[in-house]
Write an enzyme that holds these catalytic residues in place. Structure first.
Site, PDB file in Angstrom:
ATOM      1  N   ARG A  19       3.288 -13.941  32.400  1.00 24.44           N
ATOM      2  CA  ARG A  19       3.298 -14.596  33.728  1.00 24.44           C
ATOM      3  C   ARG A  19       2.062 -14.271  34.572  1.00 24.44           C
ATOM      4  NH1 ARG A  19       8.939 -13.124  36.123  1.00 24.44           N
ATOM      5  NH2 ARG A  19       9.050 -11.661  34.360  1.00 24.44           N
ATOM      6  N   GLN A  79       3.303   0.090  19.027  1.00 23.49           N
ATOM      7  CA  GLN A  79       4.626  -0.475  18.737  1.00 23.49           C
ATOM      8  C   GLN A  79       4.491  -1.478  17.595  1.00 23.49           C
ATOM      9  OE1 GLN A  79       6.714  -2.059  22.116  1.00 23.49           O
ATOM     10  NE2 GLN A  79       8.469  -2.735  20.885  1.00 23.49           N
ATOM     11  N   GLY A 109       4.381   0.961  32.383  1.00 22.94           N
ATOM     12  CA  GLY A 109       2.969   0.826  32.772  1.00 22.94           C
ATOM     13  C   GLY A 109       2.716  -0.191  33.861  1.00 22.94           C
ATOM     14  N   ASP A 110       3.755  -0.911  34.292  1.00 25.80           N
ATOM     15  CA  ASP A 110       3.537  -1.974  35.283  1.00 25.80           C
ATOM     16  C   ASP A 110       4.338  -1.749  36.565  1.00 25.80           C
ATOM     17  OD1 ASP A 110       6.070  -2.466  34.333  1.00 25.80           O
ATOM     18  OD2 ASP A 110       5.658  -4.478  33.572  1.00 25.80           O
ATOM     19  N   ASN A 384     -41.566   6.184  60.684  1.00 25.91           N
ATOM     20  CA  ASN A 384     -41.041   4.928  61.222  1.00 25.91           C
ATOM     21  C   ASN A 384     -41.650   3.757  60.456  1.00 25.91           C
ATOM     22  OD1 ASN A 384     -39.562   3.809  63.872  1.00 25.91           O
ATOM     23  ND2 ASN A 384     -41.254   2.467  63.299  1.00 25.91           N
ATOM     24  N   SER A 412     -45.798  -3.069  61.853  1.00 29.52           N
ATOM     25  CA  SER A 412     -44.893  -4.180  61.532  1.00 29.52           C
ATOM     26  C   SER A 412     -45.516  -5.172  60.565  1.00 29.52           C
ATOM     27  CB  SER A 412     -44.520  -4.919  62.824  1.00 29.52           C
ATOM     28  OG  SER A 412     -43.759  -4.067  63.640  1.00 29.52           O
TER      29      SER A 412
HETATM   30  C1  UD1 Z   1      14.098  -3.689  31.425  1.00 31.37           C
HETATM   31  C2  UD1 Z   1      15.471  -3.041  31.241  1.00 31.37           C
HETATM   32  C3  UD1 Z   1      16.348  -3.440  32.432  1.00 31.37           C
HETATM   33  C4  UD1 Z   1      15.709  -2.996  33.729  1.00 31.37           C
HETATM   34  C5  UD1 Z   1      14.283  -3.567  33.821  1.00 31.37           C
HETATM   35  C6  UD1 Z   1      13.573  -2.984  35.017  1.00 31.37           C
HETATM   36  C7  UD1 Z   1      15.871  -2.869  28.886  1.00 31.37           C
HETATM   37  C8  UD1 Z   1      16.569  -3.451  27.693  1.00 31.37           C
HETATM   38  N1  UD1 Z   1      16.064  -3.506  30.000  1.00 31.37           N
HETATM   39  O1  UD1 Z   1      14.288  -5.080  31.397  1.00 31.37           O
HETATM   40  O2  UD1 Z   1      17.621  -2.834  32.310  1.00 31.37           O
HETATM   41  O3  UD1 Z   1      16.463  -3.423  34.831  1.00 31.37           O
HETATM   42  O4  UD1 Z   1      13.532  -3.242  32.653  1.00 31.37           O
HETATM   43  O5  UD1 Z   1      12.342  -3.608  35.176  1.00 31.37           O
HETATM   44  O6  UD1 Z   1      15.232  -1.843  28.745  1.00 31.37           O
HETATM   45  N2  UD1 Z   1       7.982  -3.010  26.841  1.00 31.37           N
HETATM   46  C9  UD1 Z   1       7.366  -2.519  25.717  1.00 31.37           C
HETATM   47  N3  UD1 Z   1       7.753  -2.989  24.507  1.00 31.37           N
HETATM   48  C10 UD1 Z   1       8.710  -3.928  24.386  1.00 31.37           C
HETATM   49  C11 UD1 Z   1       9.345  -4.427  25.530  1.00 31.37           C
HETATM   50  C12 UD1 Z   1       8.952  -3.934  26.755  1.00 31.37           C
HETATM   51  O7  UD1 Z   1       6.477  -1.672  25.807  1.00 31.37           O
HETATM   52  O8  UD1 Z   1       8.995  -4.313  23.241  1.00 31.37           O
HETATM   53  C13 UD1 Z   1       7.554  -2.516  28.159  1.00 31.37           C
HETATM   54  C14 UD1 Z   1       6.927  -3.599  28.984  1.00 31.37           C
HETATM   55  O9  UD1 Z   1       5.522  -3.609  28.824  1.00 31.37           O
HETATM   56  C15 UD1 Z   1       7.308  -3.220  30.389  1.00 31.37           C
HETATM   57  C16 UD1 Z   1       8.614  -2.487  30.223  1.00 31.37           C
HETATM   58  O10 UD1 Z   1       8.684  -2.102  28.861  1.00 31.37           O
HETATM   59  O11 UD1 Z   1       6.388  -2.336  30.991  1.00 31.37           O
HETATM   60  C17 UD1 Z   1       9.809  -3.331  30.602  1.00 31.37           C
HETATM   61  O12 UD1 Z   1       9.807  -4.482  29.810  1.00 31.37           O
HETATM   62  P1  UD1 Z   1      10.443  -5.814  30.352  1.00 31.37           P
HETATM   63  O13 UD1 Z   1      10.374  -6.838  29.294  1.00 31.37           O
HETATM   64  O14 UD1 Z   1       9.890  -6.137  31.678  1.00 31.37           O
HETATM   65  O15 UD1 Z   1      11.966  -5.346  30.510  1.00 31.37           O
HETATM   66  P2  UD1 Z   1      13.122  -6.181  31.140  1.00 31.37           P
HETATM   67  O16 UD1 Z   1      13.653  -7.107  30.137  1.00 31.37           O
HETATM   68  O17 UD1 Z   1      12.687  -6.722  32.424  1.00 31.37           O
HETATM   69 CA    CA Z   2      10.024  -6.426  33.963  1.00 32.86          CA
END
Ligand code: UD1
Ligand code: CA
Length: 487
Positions: A19, A79, A109-110, A384, A412
């Site tokens: 996004r 990962q 990280g965000d 100056n 000048s």
């Molecule tokens: C996750 C939580 C949710 C919580 C929300 C808060 C889970 C299953 N759900 O949801 O309960 O309310 O965060 O924001 O944990 N990331 C990885 N690898 C992945 C997936 C995600 O590193 O495979 C990292 C993303 O970069 C991010 C964070 O984990 O920084 C959260 O991922 P995101 O997809 O935003 O999680 P949500 O589904 O929003």
């Molecule tokens: Ca999120």
């Protein structure tokens, strides 16, 4: 050793961040002069963990290189193809010692406004309660999209259910999972081994660890935070700006509480690594960026942008832009000046209106007050430089350096054609185009000599208003001479 020191912090940063609609990975976008993942690392470091791991996947090389740059001690974990926060955490654990015990924190990280103090408080609460898992939660007005915290009749945490897997009743819960946790290391490792992908998103959920830990008899707790900004993540550029503004207000507030006057925090932008001395005033429209440092009792602004610049005590800078410059104590800069890298202005020195400088060492009390370019020049104390002087440093192929001594005076509208060595106590006549050295005590005049030709207008411009004005003036001059001789 601090007993609340966690064994590790694992920062999840493998997600795509679609996004953001950006060729830059989401966690490398910046607020407050620091990347989002840089903020996460900074907060994690406040807990003094034995290990710090960042889990990467999307744009892996860019993110890993940045992490290593901001924190050379951080470990990078990759990962694999299995998706989900649980899998990401497992990949983080994989780069740590297999027998790791103690507390493992997981953060994102965000989520840039999470404070180090919050993580420290989380660890203390988690260890104090001898919990298996402690999750940071918040009560939010609109819980859409978040995992919901499930509690039993006694109020104890039972688990987390994701929005997409939740029932209608569960979706009505306003206590959300922030995604920040403290885990007992062994519990986390064992539970992740049991987590499957049988859910609406087909992912390995970290949230499933809570229920598994509880079923295994572990204590699962919530650490509720009131400051909702701290759990807020960045998913798009609207949130990036919103969190950036909130961070900036917090930074401004911190400096105001430390004794800095900020006339208008709404138009003042201060990066997180900037420092400002007491009783300094920051006027509207000012940006203090990077590693800028400002002394005490200085006045900065209005409309000033300083990047990686050092400003001394009691200096005044208005309507100026500076990058990698040093502005001495009680010096004045502006309005409308542009200080490029390598500019060093001495104590009580002056860089005035419409002046550009680059690699210019300008001594104590020396002045370049009006309409000048000073590039590749060393100017001694008290000298100056007259209005409109140009230090011409570039011959079209190479840059050359000019030296001007102490207490000299450049007339000048001179052009000083580098390389030139101008001594101490020297005068250069206005309008000179100087390309030779000048010794101490000399005046140098390098311009066409003035020539006046009598009667030229009458001869060459006969019949013009100019010629008539000249004739009238000379007649008047004759009359004045006559009446003078009568007296
Ligand atoms: C996750 C939580 C949710 C919580 C929300 C808060 C889970 C299953 N759900 O949801 O309960 O309310 O965060 O924001 O944990 N990331 C990885 N690898 C992945 C997936 C995600 O590193 O495979 C990292 C993303 O970069 C991010 C964070 O984990 O920084 C959260 O991922 P995101 O997809 O935003 O999680 P949500 O589904 O929003
Ligand atoms: Ca999120």
């Amino acid at each position: 050793m601090n007993s609340t020191r966690p064994a590790a912090v694992i920062i999840l940063a493998a997600g795509e961040g679609t996004r953001m609609k950006s060729s830059t990975p989401k966690v490398l976008h910046r607020i407050g002069g620091r990347s989002l993942v840089g903020h996460a690392i900074h907060a994690a470091r406040a807990t003094q963990p034995q290990h710090l791991v960042v889990v990467v996947r999307h744009e892996r090389d860019l993110v890993a290189a940045h992490v290593t740059e901001v924190d050379p001690d951080a470990a990078i974990a990759d990962q694999d193809d299995i998706k989900g926060t649980g899998r990401a955490t497992e990949c983080g654990l994989d780069v740590l010692p297999a027998d790791l015990d103690g507390t493992v924190l997981v953060t994102y990280g965000d989520v840039p406004l999470l404070a180090g103090e919050t993580l420290v408080a989380l660890v203390e609460e988690h260890i104090g309660a001898a919990a298996a898992v402690t999750v940071v939660t918040a009560h939010v007005p609109d819980p859409t999209g978040y995992g919901r915290i499930l509690r039993d009749a006694s109020g104890a945490v039972e688990g987390i259910v994701e929005q997409k897997d939740a029932t209608r009743e569960q979706r009505a819960i306003h206590e959300i999972n922030s995604g920040i946790y403290a885990f007992d290391a062994a519990t986390l490792r064992d539970a992740l081994g049991q987590v499957g992908t049988d859910n609406a998103q087909g992912e390995k959920y970290l949230t499933d660890v809570l229920g598994i830990a509880r079923d295994a008899g572990g204590a699962v707790r919530a650490h509720v935070v009131d400051d909702l900004w701290q759990t807020e993540g960045v998913n798009d550029r609207v949130q990036l700006a919103t969190l950036g503004r909130e961070l900036n207000l917090r930074v401004c507030e911190q400096w105001m509480r430390a004794g800095v006057t900020i006339v208008d925090p709404a138009t003042t932008w201060i990066d997180v690594d900037v420092t400002i001395g007491q009783d300094t005033t920051i006027r509207p429209g000012t940006q203090l960026l990077g590693a800028t440092t400002i002394g005490a009792e200085a006045v900065i602004g209005p409309e000033v942008t300083l990047t990686d610049t050092e400003v001394g005590d009691r200096a005044e800078v208005k309507r100026a832009e500076a990058h990698l410059a040093v502005i001495g104590e009680e010096a004045t800069v502006g309005p409308f000046s542009y200080l490029r890298p390598g500019t060093v202005l001495g104590r009580q020195g002056k860089i005035g209106g419409f002046v550009e400088t680059k690699n210019a060492q300008i001594g104590d009390g020396a002045k370049v007050p009006h309409l000048s370019y000073a590039g590749d020049v060393t100017i001694g104390e008290g000298t100056n430089v007259g209005a409109g002087t140009i230090f011409a440093n570039y011959d079209g192929v190479n840059k050359h350096h000019t030296t001007v001594g102490r207490h000299s005076f450049i007339g000048s509208n001179s052009v000083i054609i580098a390389p030139v060595d101008i001594g101490d106590g020297v005068y250069v006549g206005a309008g000179s185009a100087l390309d030779g050295d000048v010794l101490p005590g000399q005046i140098a005049v390098a311009r066409g000599k003035q020539r006046n030709i009598d009667g030229w207008v009458a001869r060459a411009r006969a019949g013009t208003k100019t010629a008539a004005a000249a004739a009238e003036a000379s007649a008047r001059h004759t009359d004045d001479t006559d009446s003078g001789s009568d007296a």
